[in-house]
Design a protein around this motif. Structure first.
Motif, PDB file in Angstrom:
ATOM      1  N   GLU A   1       3.403   7.488   0.997  1.00 25.96           N
ATOM      2  CA  GLU A   1       3.344   7.283   2.447  1.00 25.96           C
ATOM      3  C   GLU A   1       2.478   6.063   2.781  1.00 25.96           C
ATOM      4  N   LEU A   2       1.348   5.937   2.086  1.00 27.48           N
ATOM      5  CA  LEU A   2       0.460   4.789   2.313  1.00 27.48           C
ATOM      6  C   LEU A   2       1.138   3.493   1.871  1.00 27.48           C
ATOM      7  N   TYR A   3       1.892   3.554   0.776  1.00 25.37           N
ATOM      8  CA  TYR A   3       2.611   2.375   0.296  1.00 25.37           C
ATOM      9  C   TYR A   3       3.656   1.947   1.324  1.00 25.37           C
ATOM     10  N   ALA A   4       4.430   2.892   1.824  1.00 23.75           N
ATOM     11  CA  ALA A   4       5.465   2.566   2.809  1.00 23.75           C
ATOM     12  C   ALA A   4       4.838   1.987   4.077  1.00 23.75           C
ATOM     13  N   LEU A   5       3.724   2.549   4.497  1.00 18.24           N
ATOM     14  CA  LEU A   5       3.007   2.042   5.673  1.00 18.24           C
ATOM     15  C   LEU A   5       2.544   0.605   5.440  1.00 18.24           C
ATOM     16  N   THR A   6       2.076   0.342   4.231  1.00 24.65           N
ATOM     17  CA  THR A   6       1.610  -1.001   3.876  1.00 24.65           C
ATOM     18  C   THR A   6       2.735  -2.016   4.029  1.00 24.65           C
ATOM     19  N   GLN A   7       3.928  -1.678   3.534  1.00 23.63           N
ATOM     20  CA  GLN A   7       5.070  -2.588   3.641  1.00 23.63           C
ATOM     21  C   GLN A   7       5.436  -2.833   5.103  1.00 23.63           C
ATOM     22  N   GLU A   8       5.408  -1.765   5.877  1.00 20.71           N
ATOM     23  CA  GLU A   8       5.802  -1.853   7.278  1.00 20.71           C
ATOM     24  C   GLU A   8       4.835  -2.732   8.086  1.00 20.71           C
ATOM     25  N   VAL A   9       3.541  -2.511   7.907  1.00 20.24           N
ATOM     26  CA  VAL A   9       2.534  -3.222   8.702  1.00 20.24           C
ATOM     27  C   VAL A   9       2.482  -4.703   8.314  1.00 20.24           C
ATOM     28  N   THR A  10       2.494  -4.984   7.016  1.00 19.47           N
ATOM     29  CA  THR A  10       2.409  -6.377   6.591  1.00 19.47           C
ATOM     30  C   THR A  10       3.645  -7.164   7.028  1.00 19.47           C
ATOM     31  N   ALA A  11       4.822  -6.565   6.897  1.00 17.45           N
ATOM     32  CA  ALA A  11       6.050  -7.254   7.308  1.00 17.45           C
ATOM     33  C   ALA A  11       6.039  -7.539   8.809  1.00 17.45           C
ATOM     34  N   ALA A  12       5.557  -6.575   9.582  1.00 16.10           N
ATOM     35  CA  ALA A  12       5.515  -6.742  11.032  1.00 16.10           C
ATOM     36  C   ALA A  12       4.581  -7.866  11.458  1.00 16.10           C
ATOM     37  N   HIS A  13       3.602  -8.179  10.605  1.00 16.17           N
ATOM     38  CA  HIS A  13       2.632  -9.232  10.933  1.00 16.17           C
ATOM     39  C   HIS A  13       2.913 -10.538  10.182  1.00 16.17           C
ATOM     40  N   GLY A  14       4.094 -10.667   9.599  1.00 14.91           N
ATOM     41  CA  GLY A  14       4.478 -11.938   8.994  1.00 14.91           C
ATOM     42  C   GLY A  14       3.994 -12.161   7.583  1.00 14.91           C
ATOM     43  N   LEU A  15       3.508 -11.093   6.909  1.00 13.78           N
ATOM     44  CA  LEU A  15       3.119 -11.189   5.501  1.00 13.78           C
ATOM     45  C   LEU A  15       3.915 -10.172   4.681  1.00 13.78           C
ATOM     46  N   PRO A  16       5.218 -10.377   4.551  1.00 11.10           N
ATOM     47  CA  PRO A  16       6.037  -9.405   3.819  1.00 11.10           C
ATOM     48  C   PRO A  16       5.688  -9.381   2.336  1.00 11.10           C
ATOM     49  N   ALA A  17       6.023  -8.281   1.684  1.00  8.50           N
ATOM     50  CA  ALA A  17       5.804  -8.176   0.240  1.00  8.50           C
ATOM     51  C   ALA A  17       6.782  -9.084  -0.482  1.00  8.50           C
ATOM     52  N   TYR A  18       6.252  -9.953  -1.354  1.00  9.15           N
ATOM     53  CA  TYR A  18       7.145 -10.707  -2.233  1.00  9.15           C
ATOM     54  C   TYR A  18       7.079 -10.146  -3.647  1.00  9.15           C
ATOM     55  N   GLU A  19       6.153  -9.207  -3.860  1.00  6.33           N
ATOM     56  CA  GLU A  19       5.980  -8.468  -5.113  1.00  6.33           C
ATOM     57  C   GLU A  19       5.387  -7.129  -4.734  1.00  6.33           C
ATOM     58  N   ILE A  20       5.452  -6.143  -5.586  1.00  7.80           N
ATOM     59  CA  ILE A  20       5.051  -4.782  -5.232  1.00  7.80           C
ATOM     60  C   ILE A  20       3.713  -4.728  -4.490  1.00  7.80           C
ATOM     61  N   SER A  21       2.719  -5.457  -4.967  1.00  8.98           N
ATOM     62  CA  SER A  21       1.370  -5.354  -4.404  1.00  8.98           C
ATOM     63  C   SER A  21       0.901  -6.624  -3.707  1.00  8.98           C
ATOM     64  N   ASN A  22       1.780  -7.604  -3.558  1.00  7.05           N
ATOM     65  CA  ASN A  22       1.356  -8.896  -3.030  1.00  7.05           C
ATOM     66  C   ASN A  22       2.186  -9.317  -1.831  1.00  7.05           C
ATOM     67  N   HIS A  23       1.477  -9.822  -0.830  1.00  5.65           N
ATOM     68  CA  HIS A  23       2.075 -10.115   0.466  1.00  5.65           C
ATOM     69  C   HIS A  23       1.656 -11.508   0.903  1.00  5.65           C
ATOM     70  N   ALA A  24       2.598 -12.264   1.453  1.00  4.93           N
ATOM     71  CA  ALA A  24       2.267 -13.637   1.828  1.00  4.93           C
ATOM     72  C   ALA A  24       3.155 -14.126   2.960  1.00  4.93           C
ATOM     73  N   ARG A  25       2.607 -15.075   3.705  1.00  7.15           N
ATOM     74  CA  ARG A  25       3.455 -15.809   4.617  1.00  7.15           C
ATOM     75  C   ARG A  25       4.416 -16.645   3.773  1.00  7.15           C
ATOM     76  N   PRO A  26       5.679 -16.789   4.193  1.00  5.02           N
ATOM     77  CA  PRO A  26       6.639 -17.550   3.397  1.00  5.02           C
ATOM     78  C   PRO A  26       6.089 -18.932   3.026  1.00  5.02           C
ATOM     79  N   GLY A  27       6.141 -19.249   1.727  1.00  4.48           N
ATOM     80  CA  GLY A  27       5.623 -20.507   1.230  1.00  4.48           C
ATOM     81  C   GLY A  27       4.210 -20.428   0.699  1.00  4.48           C
ATOM     82  N   ALA A  28       3.531 -19.298   0.915  1.00 11.42           N
ATOM     83  CA  ALA A  28       2.136 -19.157   0.481  1.00 11.42           C
ATOM     84  C   ALA A  28       1.991 -18.167  -0.680  1.00 11.42           C
ATOM     85  N   GLU A  29       3.083 -17.839  -1.343  1.00 16.61           N
ATOM     86  CA  GLU A  29       3.021 -16.938  -2.489  1.00 16.61           C
ATOM     87  C   GLU A  29       2.177 -17.561  -3.603  1.00 16.61           C
ATOM     88  N   SER A  30       1.563 -16.718  -4.442  1.00 18.18           N
ATOM     89  CA  SER A  30       0.761 -17.217  -5.559  1.00 18.18           C
ATOM     90  C   SER A  30       1.683 -17.803  -6.628  1.00 18.18           C
TER      91      SER A  30
END
Length: 387
Positions: free
Chosen positions: A226-255
């Motif tokens: 539930e916490l994982y799903a919430l994490t995906q939802e909140v980060t995506a809504a704020h423009g930092l979608p998951a590009y990997e299971i545990s990592n979130h970035a604005r497009p173009g700012a991935e590690s």
């Protein structure tokens, strides 16, 4: 300006600084506390020597990223960091503007030191914040408080072109409501990248013994999901979608460096306990160095490197690793590359079953990715595909 991702697997250089001011109770990384000052000049020379050894093995390459990890690399003097970066540039081609990351703890941050790292060539910093809650920071064994973390974030945003920081969630008694509030606060401070990890109990750590003794409990699998799903939802809504299971970035700012791992690129690992994976004489090999810092330095001084273990990967092992790493990414894997590594296509019957269960999905005609549901059970998905 950091060069954009060229979408290739890449060739990275990882340098492990093994020293910390204190050992966190959840950490199973190769990190060591020393109560006397570390001889940084000695370790700097040893890094340079081992880098030269690795260059002899890899041949000439163009570096796509450099990562100074640990341990706590922000305990290094800027002069030490500069010497290490100079040694890398002496051995391989290092194009201007590639991503150069240094991990830092907020408790070891000083503005002057940060400016020294920037002058040495670091253009991205990754801060080990871990929580924005003083009670939980204390539980996690961190040496900083929230005020110090926010000060470090502010300094990093001022000095470096790129910033990331880590948070650990699924902490004891953490509710979805509390995590959502903390995550939204973190996003408000983040520049362009967040690494968000579920608390796991690793064997051999103090937390392992305390958890076994029932001194604390972590959320069960359903609560963690539930916490994982919430994490995906909140980060995506704020423009930092998951590009990997545990990592979130604005497009173009991935590690870029971590993408090299997940895209199954090549990387050299130097320093105590570092791992490397690169192609030598046409075959992918694994290198592992001595874990104890002083023993590693002695080995390097005696024979030019601290490599104590390694293996030559078979085609099937390469293919399995490629699956395991690549399906962590939102972009998924290139099916033709899997076939080239393994010598066979993924089994169509297994693919059909996993697609039917909503765990994997095609991306056009050439790629395959894990779905949001598949990410939660990714180990099982990979095991099924790799059979």
């Amino acid at each position: 300006m950091i060069a954009p991702d060229d979408r290739t697997p890449g060739f990275g250089v990882y340098v492990h600084w093994p020293f910390c001011a204190a050992k966190c109770p959840y950490c199973d990384f190769n990190s060591h506390v020393r109560h006397q000052p570390v001889d940084q000049e000695r370790f700097s020379r040893a890094f340079a020597t081992e880098l030269a050894h690795m260059r002899a093995r890899t041949g000439p390459r163009g570096v796509t990223s450099i990562f100074l990890g640990g341990g706590t690399p922000s305990l290094m003097k800027p002069e030490t960091v500069g010497a290490v970066l100079d040694a890398i540039a002496k051995n391989w081609t290092v194009p201007e503007g590639i991503e150069v990351t240094l991990e830092a703890n907020p408790s070891s941050v000083e503005a002057e030191r940060f400016r020294g790292y920037r002058a040495a060539g670091v253009n991205r910093v990754s801060l080990g914040v871990q929580a924005l809650n003083d009670t939980d920071l204390k539980f996690l064994g961190r040496l900083h408080n929230v005020a110090e973390a926010l000060q470090a974030i502010g300094l990093a945003r001022e000095i470096f072109p790129r910033l990331s920081f880590d948070l650990i969630y699924a902490r004891p008694k953490q509710t979805p409501e509390a995590w959502e509030k903390e995550l939204e606060e973190a996003i408000g401070h983040a520049a362009d990248h967040l690494s968000l990890y579920q608390l796991t109990i690793e064997e051999g750590t103090p937390f392992h013994a305390l958890h076994a003794a029932r001194k604390f409990a972590i959320p069960d699998n359903d609560h963690a999901a539930e916490l994982y799903a919430l994490t995906q939802e909140v980060t995506a809504a704020h423009g930092l979608p998951a590009y990997e299971i545990s990592n979130h970035a604005r497009p173009g700012a991935e590690s870029r460096h971590n993408l090299t791992y997940w895209r199954y690129g090549e990387y050299v690992g130097v320093g105590p306990g570092a791992h490397g994976r690169f192609v030598e004489d046409g075959r992918r090999i694994v290198t592992v160095t001595e874990r104890m810092p002083e023993t590693w330095a002695n080995l390097v001084e005696a024979k030019g490197h601290g490599v104590v273990d390694g293996e030559l990967l078979s085609r099937s092992e390469e293919a399995d690793e490629f699956l395991l790493m690549g399906l962590r990414l939102a972009e998924g894997i290139d099916l033709a590359r899997y076939e080239a590594l393994s010598g066979r296509a993924l089994a169509s019957d297994r693919l059909s079953v996993l697609q039917g269960e909503g765990l994997v999905a095609p991306v056009g005609n050439s790629r395959l990715r894990a779905t949001a549901q598949g990410m939660i059970v990714l180990d099982a998905v990979v095991a099924d595909l790799a059979r």
